[in-house]
Structure formats: C-alpha cells, structure tokens
Design a protein around this motif. Sequence first.
Motif, mmCIF file in Angstrom:
data_model
loop_
_atom_site.group_PDB
_atom_site.id
_atom_site.type_symbol
_atom_site.label_atom_id
_atom_site.label_comp_id
_atom_site.label_asym_id
_atom_site.label_seq_id
_atom_site.Cartn_x
_atom_site.Cartn_y
_atom_site.Cartn_z
ATOM 1 N N PRO A 133 41.282 -0.513 49.183
ATOM 2 C CA PRO A 133 42.523 -1.245 48.890
ATOM 3 C C PRO A 133 43.780 -0.671 49.551
ATOM 4 O O PRO A 133 44.653 -1.433 49.969
ATOM 5 N N GLU A 134 43.880 0.635 49.655
ATOM 6 C CA GLU A 134 45.078 1.223 50.261
ATOM 7 C C GLU A 134 45.164 0.879 51.748
ATOM 8 O O GLU A 134 46.235 0.507 52.251
ATOM 9 N N GLN A 135 44.040 1.010 52.443
ATOM 10 C CA GLN A 135 44.042 0.680 53.868
ATOM 11 C C GLN A 135 44.220 -0.819 54.085
ATOM 12 O O GLN A 135 44.883 -1.240 55.041
ATOM 13 N N LEU A 136 43.668 -1.609 53.199
ATOM 14 C CA LEU A 136 43.828 -3.061 53.298
ATOM 15 C C LEU A 136 45.296 -3.446 53.149
ATOM 16 O O LEU A 136 45.806 -4.295 53.893
ATOM 17 N N LYS A 137 45.986 -2.811 52.202
ATOM 18 C CA LYS A 137 47.421 -3.080 52.011
ATOM 19 C C LYS A 137 48.213 -2.687 53.260
ATOM 20 O O LYS A 137 49.144 -3.387 53.674
ATOM 21 N N GLU A 138 47.857 -1.567 53.878
ATOM 22 C CA GLU A 138 48.548 -1.128 55.087
ATOM 23 C C GLU A 138 48.408 -2.162 56.200
ATOM 24 O O GLU A 138 49.368 -2.447 56.929
ATOM 25 N N VAL A 139 47.220 -2.720 56.343
ATOM 26 C CA VAL A 139 46.995 -3.724 57.394
ATOM 27 C C VAL A 139 47.791 -4.985 57.091
ATOM 28 O O VAL A 139 48.397 -5.578 57.990
ATOM 29 N N ARG A 140 47.799 -5.398 55.836
ATOM 30 C CA ARG A 140 48.570 -6.601 55.476
ATOM 31 C C ARG A 140 50.067 -6.378 55.677
ATOM 32 O O ARG A 140 50.781 -7.280 56.135
#
Length: 218
Positions: A133-140
């Motif tokens: 989730p943390e990396q996904l948020k960074e990409v978004r």
Amino acid sequence: LRIRQQCLAHLPGPAGAQPVAPCGPVHSAVSIASGGRPLAMAVIEEVQEAESDTNDIDAAKEGEPEADAAEGDDAEVAGTSAGGDADSVKEHEFQKGKSEYNKGNYEGALKAWKTSLMSAKYILDKGLYKDKPEQLKEVRDMELTLLINMAQGYLKTGDWSKAVEFADKALARDPKNTKALYRKSSALMSLMSFSEAVAVLESLLDIDPKNPAAISLL
C-alpha cells in the motif's frame, strides 16, 4: 561576498612570509549559519529542498511544475518486465522532465514526463504494488503530479486544449487540487472561455480564498 573577501584577505602571502591566522570568526559564523555543516553542503541542501517544493511536482507557485500513451508507445513500457524496472524509468524520466523544464526545454520536459506517466500507468494497470500500500500510494501521488506537470508544460507550449485535458485528468483524481484548478483556468482564459475560467477560479477560491495567483486572474 564579504565572507569571501575576508577569507581571501587571510590567504598566505609570498614564500617566506609569515603565515596568517585562518579566518576563524568568519568560519565560525558560516558554521553557525549552516547548522554546524560545511557551507557548501548547507547551500546544496537548501537548493534541493527548494527544487523539491517547486515541483511537488506540490508546493510553491501555481504556475510552476510537478499522458496517455499512444498505441505505438505501449511497447516502450511493455519492455519493463518488473515493478522495479518501471519504477526506475518513472523516477528517472520524472527528474529528467524537471531538468528540461528548468532549462526552458518544454517539449523535452513533456516528452520525459509522458514516459514517466506511462511507467506509472503500467505499474497501476498491472497491479504490481497491490500488496504494498505505501508504494502504491507513492505511484498514485506521482501520477497526479505528472498530470499536473503535463498541464503546466502544455501551458508553456501554448497547447491550451491539452493543458485543459491534463488538468481535468488531475482533477478526476483530486477535485480540490489548487494547482490543477489554476492551470485549467489559465488555459481556459487563453482559449477565451472566460465564463468557464471564472467558474474554475471561483472553485479554487472556495478552497483557498487567499490564493494570490487565482485572485490575479480575476
């Protein structure tokens, strides 16, 4: 300049001359002003912080920087076989775009940001970080920033319709993003769609009533 002049005044003289004491007070003042770090490092860190704020992509002026790929461009991203590869391309091209923008090469900036955006889209479409989730948020977050920067790049190249298009894409992800609202209103002004531009500015001022950039356009 005063610091430099004082230090130069304390440089050793010709051979055989008595060595002169180093500019201790000046060095101390510089160390204190830079938090005990070397002055050069303090200046570099301040520049890096300012640059980060400017483009963040979030951050400073509404008129300064944070695409959908054509079918033929898909192959460029398809070659990235893992999330790490796509992530590396995304970050590299994002930074390259910032550099080109700061040099006034807006076409070059748009090209780099488009590649970065394609990489971000690839990561999201493939669900590469669905369990992170943390990396996904960074990409978004990066995707949003890139859309905002693309709108700014198209403002600079005079492609007002494209600027509106990318501002709208950013607003679809964050309807209250003041940078996207400002850039959309600027493009609409240039397209002479004044009533629409004013409506967008009013939405921006509802969110940020003291926004100086928005006020200056009204």
